[in-house]
Design a protein around this motif. Sequence first.
Motif, PDB file in Angstrom:
ATOM      1  N   MET A   1       0.732  -1.101   0.002  1.00  0.00           N
ATOM      2  CA  MET A   1       0.019   0.015   0.011  1.00  0.00           C
ATOM      3  C   MET A   1       0.796   1.091   0.140  1.00  0.00           C
ATOM      4  N   LYS A   2       0.783   2.161  -1.030  1.00  0.00           N
ATOM      5  CA  LYS A   2       1.780   3.307  -1.146  1.00  0.00           C
ATOM      6  C   LYS A   2       0.782   4.433  -1.198  1.00  0.00           C
ATOM      7  N   VAL A   3       1.168   5.337  -0.105  1.00  0.00           N
ATOM      8  CA  VAL A   3       0.480   6.675   0.263  1.00  0.00           C
ATOM      9  C   VAL A   3       1.554   7.643   0.366  1.00  0.00           C
ATOM     10  N   ALA A   4       1.170   8.465  -0.980  1.00  0.00           N
ATOM     11  CA  ALA A   4       2.124   9.654  -1.394  1.00  0.00           C
ATOM     12  C   ALA A   4       1.660  10.741  -0.900  1.00  0.00           C
ATOM     13  N   TYR A   5       2.565  11.574  -0.088  1.00  0.00           N
ATOM     14  CA  TYR A   5       2.197  12.762   0.501  1.00  0.00           C
ATOM     15  C   TYR A   5       2.850  14.019  -0.412  1.00  0.00           C
ATOM     16  N   TRP A   6       1.999  14.820  -0.842  1.00  0.00           N
ATOM     17  CA  TRP A   6       2.545  15.787  -1.733  1.00  0.00           C
ATOM     18  C   TRP A   6       1.823  16.998  -1.752  1.00  0.00           C
ATOM     19  N   GLY A   7       2.389  18.012  -2.043  1.00  0.00           N
ATOM     20  CA  GLY A   7       1.821  19.575  -1.882  1.00  0.00           C
ATOM     21  C   GLY A   7       2.131  20.229  -3.169  1.00  0.00           C
ATOM     22  N   ASN A   8       1.231  21.259  -3.624  1.00  0.00           N
ATOM     23  CA  ASN A   8       1.298  21.803  -5.100  1.00  0.00           C
ATOM     24  C   ASN A   8       1.998  23.125  -4.767  1.00  0.00           C
ATOM     25  N   CYS A   9       2.401  23.445  -3.495  1.00  0.00           N
ATOM     26  CA  CYS A   9       2.979  24.785  -3.563  1.00  0.00           C
ATOM     27  C   CYS A   9       4.275  24.715  -2.481  1.00  0.00           C
ATOM     28  N   ARG A  10       5.077  25.508  -2.226  1.00  0.00           N
ATOM     29  CA  ARG A  10       6.177  25.486  -1.466  1.00  0.00           C
ATOM     30  C   ARG A  10       5.732  25.641   0.245  1.00  0.00           C
ATOM     31  N   LYS A  11       6.341  25.146   0.972  1.00  0.00           N
ATOM     32  CA  LYS A  11       6.096  25.333   2.431  1.00  0.00           C
ATOM     33  C   LYS A  11       4.597  24.913   2.698  1.00  0.00           C
ATOM     34  N   LYS A 151       6.286  11.226 -10.914  1.00  0.00           N
ATOM     35  CA  LYS A 151       5.295  11.008 -11.845  1.00  0.00           C
ATOM     36  C   LYS A 151       4.594   9.615 -11.296  1.00  0.00           C
ATOM     37  N   VAL A 152       5.668   8.496 -11.200  1.00  0.00           N
ATOM     38  CA  VAL A 152       5.118   7.324 -11.232  1.00  0.00           C
ATOM     39  C   VAL A 152       4.647   7.096  -9.757  1.00  0.00           C
ATOM     40  N   ILE A 153       5.160   7.743  -8.781  1.00  0.00           N
ATOM     41  CA  ILE A 153       4.500   7.673  -7.466  1.00  0.00           C
ATOM     42  C   ILE A 153       3.187   8.208  -7.434  1.00  0.00           C
ATOM     43  N   LEU A 154       2.792   9.409  -8.005  1.00  0.00           N
ATOM     44  CA  LEU A 154       1.574   9.889  -7.793  1.00  0.00           C
ATOM     45  C   LEU A 154       0.436   9.056  -8.625  1.00  0.00           C
ATOM     46  N   VAL A 159      -3.217   6.126  -2.278  1.00  0.00           N
ATOM     47  CA  VAL A 159      -3.850   7.413  -1.699  1.00  0.00           C
ATOM     48  C   VAL A 159      -2.856   8.630  -2.185  1.00  0.00           C
ATOM     49  N   VAL A 160      -3.185   9.443  -2.325  1.00  0.00           N
ATOM     50  CA  VAL A 160      -2.371  10.804  -2.445  1.00  0.00           C
ATOM     51  C   VAL A 160      -2.751  11.821  -1.371  1.00  0.00           C
ATOM     52  N   VAL A 161      -2.020  11.891  -0.364  1.00  0.00           N
ATOM     53  CA  VAL A 161      -2.333  13.119   0.732  1.00  0.00           C
ATOM     54  C   VAL A 161      -1.823  14.339   0.169  1.00  0.00           C
ATOM     55  N   VAL A 162      -2.818  15.358  -0.122  1.00  0.00           N
ATOM     56  CA  VAL A 162      -2.554  16.708  -0.582  1.00  0.00           C
ATOM     57  C   VAL A 162      -2.462  17.524   0.692  1.00  0.00           C
ATOM     58  N   LEU A 182      -7.784  13.909  -7.886  1.00  0.00           N
ATOM     59  CA  LEU A 182      -8.923  14.063  -6.961  1.00  0.00           C
ATOM     60  C   LEU A 182      -9.674  12.624  -6.465  1.00  0.00           C
ATOM     61  N   PRO A 183      -9.645  11.381  -7.405  1.00  0.00           N
ATOM     62  CA  PRO A 183     -10.211  10.549  -7.007  1.00  0.00           C
ATOM     63  C   PRO A 183      -9.477   9.770  -5.970  1.00  0.00           C
ATOM     64  N   LYS A 184      -8.174   9.982  -5.693  1.00  0.00           N
ATOM     65  CA  LYS A 184      -7.591   9.191  -4.472  1.00  0.00           C
ATOM     66  C   LYS A 184      -7.101  10.174  -3.755  1.00  0.00           C
ATOM     67  N   ALA A 185      -7.453  11.291  -3.600  1.00  0.00           N
ATOM     68  CA  ALA A 185      -6.942  12.430  -2.764  1.00  0.00           C
ATOM     69  C   ALA A 185      -7.425  12.518  -1.343  1.00  0.00           C
TER      70      ALA A 185
END
Length: 276
Positions: A1-11, A151-154, A159-162, A182-185
């Motif tokens: 089970m892979k859970v990616a943590y990601w943000g669309n902006c700095r900090k 790219k591959v991770i996302l 689940v992608v934790v945004v 959105l479908p897995k965020a």
Amino acid sequence: MKVAYWGNCRKSGVTCALTAIGLTAVLAYPFKITLFENHYNENGVQRYLFPRKWPYCVSETVTAYGDSAYGNLSCADYLPNFAGSFCEMGNCFEKYPIIELLERGLYYVPQFTKNADLYDYQFHFNLLPHLQRYQEIAFIDTNRENTISSKVILEDADVVVVLLRQDMDEIQSFFQNYSSLLPKAFFIISDYQKKSAINLTKIVSEFGFQNDSIGVIPHSEEFQLAATYGRMIEYISSNYNTSEEKENRYFMQELKKTTFLLMQQVVFNRELGEVF
């Protein structure tokens, strides 16, 4: 089970959230979670977990992937209070050192080179294939830049934790530019100020979030101080069950709630995958 943590902006608080939720989840539930980073960052996961002397030891010693020198690492000398030191994780990560942070619950794979391009290349071609077969839960601190491994991770993450800041324009920017996630965020508002006019109720109403797909990590001076000095394990462990200080109680209450909502989604996806 892979859970990616990601943000669309700095900090946006990606690394801090990953570490705090990983710690909270293994204290609350019988999960085994391993923390990864797909990019070199001198202020990465290790900054929050270990005293300041530790990061220098890691970054100077662990520099060559697959090198037999891994077996000679002396960093365990700085970790007398942890459940374990360096250990091997089955057959999946035999070429990588791994640190047991909380006994039989939380693990961390340290950064293995300061060279950003080399880190991305090696993570993509050497470590990522092993992650595809990993049966436990992997939390991956994912670079927001458009790198090959990100790219591959996302794409592959269950689940992608945004991580979002408490800013309407930045949240709107996510919906405009990254709607494919959105479908897995699962969304987290980091450094959340509950007295702000842009509160969670307004955000949910404005953007139509499902209540079970968004949580907050509140602003806390004491938590930030502990994290800055590499004492996040001590802070969360000592405040997990009870705290006399009102701000700490509120912080842990919301952190536990957010962790519960996220892990509910993770476990649901995991069980769904087993069915199919």
